[in-house]
Design an enzyme around this catalytic site. Sequence first.
Site, PDB file in Angstrom:
ATOM      1  N   GLU A 175     -24.129 -16.606  -2.904  1.00 11.14           N
ATOM      2  CA  GLU A 175     -23.689 -15.330  -2.309  1.00 11.14           C
ATOM      3  C   GLU A 175     -23.722 -15.403  -0.781  1.00 11.14           C
ATOM      4  O   GLU A 175     -24.379 -14.595  -0.108  1.00 11.14           O
ATOM      5  CB  GLU A 175     -24.511 -14.154  -2.842  1.00 11.14           C
ATOM      6  CG  GLU A 175     -24.312 -13.965  -4.333  1.00 11.14           C
ATOM      7  CD  GLU A 175     -24.793 -12.624  -4.907  1.00 11.14           C
ATOM      8  OE1 GLU A 175     -25.444 -11.843  -4.200  1.00 11.14           O
ATOM      9  OE2 GLU A 175     -24.496 -12.373  -6.085  1.00 11.14           O
ATOM     10  N   GLU A 298     -23.442 -15.811 -12.344  1.00 16.85           N
ATOM     11  CA  GLU A 298     -24.272 -14.609 -12.500  1.00 16.85           C
ATOM     12  C   GLU A 298     -23.423 -13.540 -13.163  1.00 16.85           C
ATOM     13  O   GLU A 298     -22.391 -13.140 -12.622  1.00 16.85           O
ATOM     14  CB  GLU A 298     -24.793 -14.106 -11.152  1.00 16.85           C
ATOM     15  CG  GLU A 298     -25.829 -15.027 -10.548  1.00 16.85           C
ATOM     16  CD  GLU A 298     -26.534 -14.441  -9.328  1.00 16.85           C
ATOM     17  OE1 GLU A 298     -26.635 -13.203  -9.221  1.00 16.85           O
ATOM     18  OE2 GLU A 298     -26.964 -15.243  -8.481  1.00 16.85           O
TER      19      GLU A 298
HETATM   20  O1  AHR Z   1     -29.623 -11.728 -10.146  1.00 15.60           O
HETATM   21  C1  AHR Z   1     -30.137 -10.923  -9.145  1.00 15.60           C
HETATM   22  C2  AHR Z   1     -29.446 -11.148  -7.817  1.00 15.60           C
HETATM   23  O2  AHR Z   1     -28.126 -10.718  -7.890  1.00 15.60           O
HETATM   24  C3  AHR Z   1     -29.334 -12.572  -7.346  1.00 15.60           C
HETATM   25  O3  AHR Z   1     -30.464 -13.032  -6.703  1.00 15.60           O
HETATM   26  C4  AHR Z   1     -28.183 -12.505  -6.385  1.00 15.60           C
HETATM   27  O4  AHR Z   1     -27.498 -13.720  -6.287  1.00 15.60           O
HETATM   28  C5  AHR Z   1     -27.342 -11.375  -6.924  1.00 15.60           C
HETATM   29  O5  AHR Z   1     -26.989 -10.472  -5.947  1.00 15.60           O
END
Ligand code: AHR
Length: 495
Positions: A175, A298
């Site tokens: 991110e 994710e």
């Molecule tokens: O999964 C929780 C968080 O969500 C992670 O650390 C991040 O990459 C995303 O914003």
Amino acid sequence: MSQHKVVVNTDVKQGTINKNIYGHFAEHLGRCIYEGFWVGEDSSIPNTNGIRNDVVEALKNINIPVLRWPGGCFADEYHWKDGVGPRENRKRMVNTHWGGVIENNHFGTHEFMMLCDMLETEPYICGNVGSGTIQEMSEWVEYMTFDGESPMANWRQENGREESWPLTYFGVGNENWGCGGNMRPQYYADLYRRFQTYVRNYGDNKIYRIAGGPNVDDYNWTEVLMREATDFMDGLSLHYYTIPGDFWLGKGSATDFPEDEWAITMQKAYHIQELIEKHSTIMDKYDPEKRVGLIIDEWGTWFDVEEGTNPGFLYQQNTIRDALVAGVSLNIFNDHNDRVQMANIAQTINVLQSMILTDEEKMILTPTYHVFEMYKVHQDAEKVALDLETDTLKAGDKEMPQITASASQNKEGKYHISLCNVDKDNEAEVTIDWRGAGLANVNGRVLTADEIDAHNTFENPDNIKPVEYQDFQVNDNQLTLQLPAKSVVVLSVEE
Ligand code: AHR
């Protein structure tokens, strides 16, 4: 009862469903790593070298193919050298991103690799671009994968590991548009090119480099990264969470939610299809051969934390609604197997849409775990062509299909079809025309519940679990199923 029609063309194969679509993610966040996986060798909770035996046994049963670590936002604050060597000497730091708690670095590279060995899973390591250096990232890869004499390989051996570890998947930052450095795409594209240069292939070890990709529908990020760096990457990540409410103003409760939030959640889960297709269209422009994988590293539900828990720990319960989100998402990933090479649900234990919840020595399996267990039959199977005619359901001013389905054939020749009925109130009748093969020995399991918020608790751990499914009739080459409201069904079929 509403009527729906599926045609399965068993002789039309559409490529392998990469088993890594069934991947997972574990961050140093809340009670995922500490308490979830790691209890330490001196714990009274049964463990092997510090790792809980019960969670390893449960996770082995869902065949985790790949595990992403150490973050997440944590990855861009993680300095791997703090997490190797004698544990009593390891640096104590503050986990600034997640709850401001002390991170004692007792779970580091050696412990993670040991966990992957125990789970028989492939490691996927995410390196630090946001606050780390190129040298630090480069030395981490050398430490893990260099066989022979080198400063880092020597240090690894001093720390007790003679052989290098095989390592394929490596993420260059996380991110980086947000917690990983608040960068603009052009800047990150240049940094990505630079950092990845020093992520070396040592000996026979070949790294699959994953560039930090877009947030949700940031198509410009994908455009710039693909334009500037396609030749330097094997995968591009995408992050998308299913949040019924608003990320900042209130995401909604995992269990105590109003009836209309069911359909909103389902519709938002379906939204990942549009994201995959639009990002893929951009990728196709720069990579028509589809060499670069879309890595959805994710995904999952994100609700408000459970009352009384640390807001930085992201601990949430998991209901039949989560099971449907998982079933819908996995069917969509299977369907886009030409571009989606990996997906990692967030986050294995005690965080967000987990497989497992723990309370000291107690452990329960969530409805989402059961979906992963039912769907594991699709891992590395050949996708089979399927056409679906279904009704649409409304969620506010948006629409979505009531039924979703995915079919595959495994190496032993057995077919599997996974179906979800996302309607919370109504059963559905599904007729399946089974073309090109016989329809023998049909067996199935179903996961469903009467209440929209049904979930497992430490007092009632088996409230929701799959049971044998018999609500179908076979007539020559046609199968007719009655799918309960809010259900996930997986059938196996032999020729
Ligand atoms: O999964 C929780 C968080 O969500 C992670 O650390 C991040 O990459 C995303 O914003």
